[in-house]
Design a protein around this motif. Structure first.
Motif, PDB file in Angstrom:
ATOM      1  N   ILE A 274      -6.218   5.768   4.475  1.00  0.00           N
ATOM      2  CA  ILE A 274      -5.002   6.478   4.062  1.00  0.00           C
ATOM      3  C   ILE A 274      -4.268   7.027   5.279  1.00  0.00           C
ATOM      4  O   ILE A 274      -3.033   6.952   5.378  1.00  0.00           O
ATOM      5  CB  ILE A 274      -5.341   7.620   3.094  1.00  0.00           C
ATOM      6  CG1 ILE A 274      -5.993   7.072   1.823  1.00  0.00           C
ATOM      7  CG2 ILE A 274      -4.074   8.414   2.752  1.00  0.00           C
ATOM      8  CD1 ILE A 274      -5.138   6.145   1.017  1.00  0.00           C
TER       9      ILE A 274
ATOM     10  N   PHE B  89      -4.233   4.831  -2.921  1.00  0.00           N
ATOM     11  CA  PHE B  89      -4.451   6.219  -2.537  1.00  0.00           C
ATOM     12  C   PHE B  89      -5.865   6.691  -2.845  1.00  0.00           C
ATOM     13  O   PHE B  89      -6.269   7.780  -2.435  1.00  0.00           O
ATOM     14  CB  PHE B  89      -3.432   7.117  -3.235  1.00  0.00           C
ATOM     15  CG  PHE B  89      -3.150   8.397  -2.498  1.00  0.00           C
ATOM     16  CD1 PHE B  89      -2.465   8.363  -1.293  1.00  0.00           C
ATOM     17  CD2 PHE B  89      -3.568   9.607  -2.996  1.00  0.00           C
ATOM     18  CE1 PHE B  89      -2.199   9.536  -0.599  1.00  0.00           C
ATOM     19  CE2 PHE B  89      -3.298  10.788  -2.318  1.00  0.00           C
ATOM     20  CZ  PHE B  89      -2.625  10.740  -1.118  1.00  0.00           C
TER      21      PHE B  89
ATOM     22  N   PHE C 236       3.146   6.101  -1.926  1.00  0.00           N
ATOM     23  CA  PHE C 236       1.848   5.438  -1.882  1.00  0.00           C
ATOM     24  C   PHE C 236       1.559   4.771  -3.219  1.00  0.00           C
ATOM     25  O   PHE C 236       1.822   5.339  -4.275  1.00  0.00           O
ATOM     26  CB  PHE C 236       0.731   6.454  -1.601  1.00  0.00           C
ATOM     27  CG  PHE C 236       0.771   7.059  -0.235  1.00  0.00           C
ATOM     28  CD1 PHE C 236       0.087   6.465   0.825  1.00  0.00           C
ATOM     29  CD2 PHE C 236       1.474   8.228   0.008  1.00  0.00           C
ATOM     30  CE1 PHE C 236       0.114   7.024   2.087  1.00  0.00           C
ATOM     31  CE2 PHE C 236       1.502   8.798   1.268  1.00  0.00           C
ATOM     32  CZ  PHE C 236       0.823   8.190   2.311  1.00  0.00           C
TER      33      PHE C 236
ATOM     34  N   THR D 295      -2.357   4.285   7.081  1.00  0.00           N
ATOM     35  CA  THR D 295      -1.136   3.945   6.347  1.00  0.00           C
ATOM     36  C   THR D 295      -0.089   5.046   6.498  1.00  0.00           C
ATOM     37  O   THR D 295       1.107   4.765   6.666  1.00  0.00           O
ATOM     38  CB  THR D 295      -1.464   3.735   4.859  1.00  0.00           C
ATOM     39  OG1 THR D 295      -2.387   2.643   4.735  1.00  0.00           O
ATOM     40  CG2 THR D 295      -0.213   3.414   4.056  1.00  0.00           C
ATOM     41  N   TRP D 296      -0.529   6.280   6.454  1.00  0.00           N
ATOM     42  CA  TRP D 296       0.378   7.416   6.641  1.00  0.00           C
ATOM     43  C   TRP D 296       1.045   7.370   8.009  1.00  0.00           C
ATOM     44  O   TRP D 296       2.257   7.582   8.121  1.00  0.00           O
ATOM     45  CB  TRP D 296      -0.393   8.717   6.461  1.00  0.00           C
ATOM     46  CG  TRP D 296       0.378   9.949   6.812  1.00  0.00           C
ATOM     47  CD1 TRP D 296       1.333  10.577   6.048  1.00  0.00           C
ATOM     48  CD2 TRP D 296       0.272  10.719   8.016  1.00  0.00           C
ATOM     49  NE1 TRP D 296       1.822  11.686   6.707  1.00  0.00           N
ATOM     50  CE2 TRP D 296       1.181  11.798   7.920  1.00  0.00           C
ATOM     51  CE3 TRP D 296      -0.516  10.607   9.158  1.00  0.00           C
ATOM     52  CZ2 TRP D 296       1.327  12.751   8.925  1.00  0.00           C
ATOM     53  CZ3 TRP D 296      -0.375  11.552  10.164  1.00  0.00           C
ATOM     54  CH2 TRP D 296       0.543  12.609  10.044  1.00  0.00           C
TER      55      TRP D 296
ATOM     56  N   THR E 194       0.825  -1.205   0.000  1.00  0.00           N
ATOM     57  CA  THR E 194       0.000   0.000   0.000  1.00  0.00           C
ATOM     58  C   THR E 194       0.861   1.257   0.000  1.00  0.00           C
ATOM     59  O   THR E 194       0.554   2.228  -0.666  1.00  0.00           O
ATOM     60  CB  THR E 194      -0.927   0.017   1.223  1.00  0.00           C
ATOM     61  OG1 THR E 194      -0.134  -0.060   2.421  1.00  0.00           O
ATOM     62  CG2 THR E 194      -1.882  -1.175   1.186  1.00  0.00           C
ATOM     63  N   ALA E 195       1.925   1.226   0.769  1.00  0.00           N
ATOM     64  CA  ALA E 195       2.865   2.355   0.831  1.00  0.00           C
ATOM     65  C   ALA E 195       4.155   1.873   1.467  1.00  0.00           C
ATOM     66  O   ALA E 195       4.169   0.869   2.185  1.00  0.00           O
ATOM     67  CB  ALA E 195       2.267   3.511   1.635  1.00  0.00           C
TER      68      ALA E 195
END
Length: 241
Positions: free
Chosen positions: A110, A103, A98, A113-114, A86-87
């Motif tokens: 999101i 995204f 990403f 994941t960030w 995913t990232a």
């Protein structure tokens, strides 16, 4: 390495929850948490209509609110669509990349994941600050990042940050040895000291923002991982990732 029937090495034992709480209290001050919550409420409802560039700017603003004083700002990039990833955090150019298709997901996905990738960067930065000579054997960021890390060595009084820095460095070094020697023994250390610690920080951070939501873990807890390894599962299967 975890071996059935043998004691768990100290450097692989799960960390106390108090260390996590102490670490996150420094990041989630009352002001930072309030500012972040207000900003999220402002942008979340319109997430689906924002352009890709708007979404990247939103994450940059979240960084400014929460992580400005803790980690040099990563650049955010979109890569080709990928199925498995995913990232990823890339220390070589200090970026979070990403996957294009991921995204497009909802805001909370999101954001989670960030958080995960930002914590990777933060722990790498702490590892550089606590032991640059050892860290640079496996973490090689741009020169400006190294200069900042050198300028701000990690104080031994910050016990939580020091513990996370040390564990992250152990895990990264062990993974490096795994790759160079083509032997998976070091993966226990990598999963327990890098990925699972980052995942714990991520879930705890998300719960500070969305306390009533349940979040699926990408990696098992340390206790679950150790239990599965003792049952004979290989590291990748035990990780849950």
């Amino acid at each position: 390495m975890l071996i059935k029937g043998r004691p768990i090495p100290d450097e692989l034992k799960p960390l106390d929850i108090g260390l996590y709480n102490s670490f996150l209290e420094e990041i989630f001050t009352e002001k930072a948490k309030l500012d972040l919550l207000q900003y999220i409420q402002k942008v979340q409802a319109d997430w689906n209509v924002f352009s890709v560039n708007d979404r990247l700017r939103i994450l940059e603003n979240c960084y400014e609110i929460l992580f400005l004083n803790f980690i040099p700002k990563p650049t955010y990039k979109l890569t080709f669509s990928r199925v498995r990833f995913t990232a990823t955090f890339h220390y070589d150019d200090w970026s979070i990349r990403f996957s294009q298709n991921y995204f497009e997901r909802n805001f909370s996905a999101i954001l989670k994941t960030w958080f995960h990738e930002t914590y990777h960067g933060l722990l790498h930065f702490l590892s550089l600050r606590i032991n640059m000579s050892s860290a640079t054997t496996v973490i090689n960021p741009p020169k400006d990042i190294l200069m900042i890390a050198k300028k701000y060595p990690l104080s031994p009084d910050n016990k939580a940050a020091c513990m996370f820095a040390e564990r992250n460095l152990i895990g990264m070094i062990d993974r490096h040895l795994t790759h160079t020697e083509r032997y998976w023994a070091g993966l226990d250390s990598y999963y327990l000291n890098v990925e699972i610690i980052v995942e714990n920080l991520t879930i705890m951070s998300m719960k500070k923002i969305f306390p009533n939501m349940n979040f699926q873990r990408n990696y098992n807890t340390a206790e679950e991982y150790i239990n599965l390894r003792m049952q004979g599962h290989p590291p990748l299967k035990a990780s849950g990732g």
